[in-house]
Design an enzyme around this catalytic site. Sequence first.
Site, PDB file in Angstrom:
ATOM      1  N   ASP A  22      22.009  56.383 101.993  1.00 50.52           N
ATOM      2  CA  ASP A  22      23.299  54.771 102.098  1.00 50.52           C
ATOM      3  C   ASP A  22      23.116  53.933 101.651  1.00 50.52           C
ATOM      4  OD1 ASP A  22      24.680  57.358 103.835  1.00 50.52           O
ATOM      5  OD2 ASP A  22      22.297  56.590 104.768  1.00 50.52           O
ATOM      6  N   GLU A 279      22.733  61.870  97.144  1.00 52.99           N
ATOM      7  CA  GLU A 279      23.759  61.430  95.822  1.00 52.99           C
ATOM      8  C   GLU A 279      22.648  60.421  95.197  1.00 52.99           C
ATOM      9  OE1 GLU A 279      27.894  60.132  97.685  1.00 52.99           O
ATOM     10  OE2 GLU A 279      27.757  58.179  96.522  1.00 52.99           O
TER      11      GLU A 279
HETATM   12  O1  TRH Z   1      17.401  59.991 100.639  1.00 54.61           O
HETATM   13  P1  TRH Z   1      18.763  60.938 100.376  1.00 54.61           P
HETATM   14  O2  TRH Z   1      18.635  61.853 100.762  1.00 54.61           O
HETATM   15  O3  TRH Z   1      19.869  60.054 100.734  1.00 54.61           O
HETATM   16  C1  TRH Z   1      21.118  60.203 101.071  1.00 54.61           C
HETATM   17  C2  TRH Z   1      21.236  60.286 102.618  1.00 54.61           C
HETATM   18  O4  TRH Z   1      20.851  60.308 103.118  1.00 54.61           O
HETATM   19  C3  TRH Z   1      22.640  59.773 103.221  1.00 54.61           C
HETATM   20  O5  TRH Z   1      22.955  60.376 104.980  1.00 54.61           O
HETATM   21  C4  TRH Z   1      23.425  61.638 102.827  1.00 54.61           C
HETATM   22  O6  TRH Z   1      24.905  61.112 102.863  1.00 54.61           O
HETATM   23  C5  TRH Z   1      23.620  61.092 101.037  1.00 54.61           C
HETATM   24  O7  TRH Z   1      21.562  61.460 101.039  1.00 54.61           O
HETATM   25  C6  TRH Z   1      24.189  61.658 100.816  1.00 54.61           C
HETATM   26  O8  TRH Z   1      19.018  60.830  98.920  1.00 54.61           O
HETATM   27  P2  TRH Z   1      19.842  60.024  97.640  1.00 54.61           P
HETATM   28  O9  TRH Z   1      20.998  59.921  98.174  1.00 54.61           O
HETATM   29  O10 TRH Z   1      19.437  60.221  96.579  1.00 54.61           O
HETATM   30  O11 TRH Z   1      18.787  58.366  97.313  1.00 54.61           O
HETATM   31  C7  TRH Z   1      17.166  58.825  97.901  1.00 54.61           C
HETATM   32  C8  TRH Z   1      17.344  56.948  97.323  1.00 54.61           C
HETATM   33  O12 TRH Z   1      16.230  56.461  97.470  1.00 54.61           O
HETATM   34  C9  TRH Z   1      17.541  56.831  96.018  1.00 54.61           C
HETATM   35  O13 TRH Z   1      18.169  55.371  95.642  1.00 54.61           O
HETATM   36  C10 TRH Z   1      16.445  56.290  95.171  1.00 54.61           C
HETATM   37  C11 TRH Z   1      15.550  55.535  95.816  1.00 54.61           C
HETATM   38  N1  TRH Z   1      14.204  55.807  95.618  1.00 54.61           N
HETATM   39  C12 TRH Z   1      13.042  54.765  96.175  1.00 54.61           C
HETATM   40  O14 TRH Z   1      14.425  53.801  95.700  1.00 54.61           O
HETATM   41  N2  TRH Z   1      11.999  55.128  95.716  1.00 54.61           N
HETATM   42  C13 TRH Z   1      11.595  56.561  95.928  1.00 54.61           C
HETATM   43  O15 TRH Z   1       9.918  56.432  95.090  1.00 54.61           O
HETATM   44  C14 TRH Z   1      11.712  57.792  95.770  1.00 54.61           C
HETATM   45  C15 TRH Z   1      11.954  59.115  95.721  1.00 54.61           C
HETATM   46  C16 TRH Z   1      13.776  56.971  95.985  1.00 54.61           C
END
Ligand code: TRH
Length: 383
Positions: A22, A279
Amino acid sequence: MPVSRSLSNWDIFCNVIDNYGDIGVCWRLARQLAAEYGFRVRLWVDDVNAFRRICPEIDPTLPLQTVLDVEVRRWGADFSSSTPGDVVIETFACKLPERFVEAMAHSATPPVWINLDYLSAEAWVSGCHGLPSPHPQYPLTKYFFFPGFDATTGGLLRERDLDRRRKEFESSAEWKSAFWRLIGQTPPAGESLLVSLFAYDNPNLSALLTIWAECESPICCLLPATRSLPAIEAFVGHPLLPGEMVRRGCLELRILPFVAQPDYDLLLWMCDVNFVRGEDSFVRAQLAARPLIWQIYPQDEGAHLVKLNAFLDRYCAELADADAAAVRELFIAWNDGRLTREIWDAWFAALPAHRRHATEWEKYLRKQEDLCSSLVRFCRSKL
Ligand code: TRH
């Protein structure tokens, strides 16, 4: 006399439900609006600690701070009304504070009100993108804005210089070395398949690691330290810390610190294959032009599997039947089944085809308008 309207001031509201997606999406959008359009952006976030993990510059003790030209406000229970901007974005149907909605209704020029929704490849999205929803009580209209994979939707978040930066990174040995140092690791000694693995708790995790350990060809798996760490520790049989490396057969497991959001792109660009989730990491992996395996965010009653299949239908449409089947089987097994050696081997055997396809898919996405531009254009049309 008509009041002239501008789009200079934006409010983005982010309710962190869980994890980092999010805030990941909101932060990316806020930065792009500020950096590429010079807009004044206020980002209201209710969980500043989650925010800090993807953006270490955030000081969680401050109710108001400016980071990378974005004004970050803590959105707490004690919310007091502020003057709304020209555009107000509620993300993922988070409920705006009532006092803020009242202030919007009483503005001389009510803001353009957007609900930025979740990404889905499903066909119905095209029909709902841009639809208005009049407020039951106030003279306000909210518009539904859907990200998506084609021109009938709002597109995907993609910075203007993303492709250039990726290509610069890919051809810079120095930049890659600096990244290895940042993650506290060194490149694997021989020729290994470099894989990043970012996943939710997944019952297939230990099976996947076992398959890799028993493979004929070496695999180096870079694992950001997240919720899946306990399952990895169970697999290796002892606790693990970022910076550590463990070898099991053909598999080298490297534990990474959680890096800042811009550095996560470097991880995707450095690897041959990326396991991603949610996402934002899912979109970034596609824009990285590399084969990906997606763990979709699980929803009640298997709703996520419909979304997963809708994406697979689009992603696999241009693939040869056998390659498409290999992608489908691996995605489905990783999300909703039992991962076997046969499934991995079939996918791995078609790796050159997956690589070519990932490049073509990224080119296809790059031809489309990015979400930020599409959103700005949409909001201008509503002034
Ligand atoms: O973390 P996610 O699973 O997030 C979400 C939320 O759970 C939300 O509620 C849900 O609706 C949505 O998924 C679909 O996965 P996502 O979307 O890939 O987000 C991860 C974020 O973290 C992304 O912006 C990349 C960042 N990130 C870093 O900044 N550093 C890191 O080391 C890693 C592994 C990820």
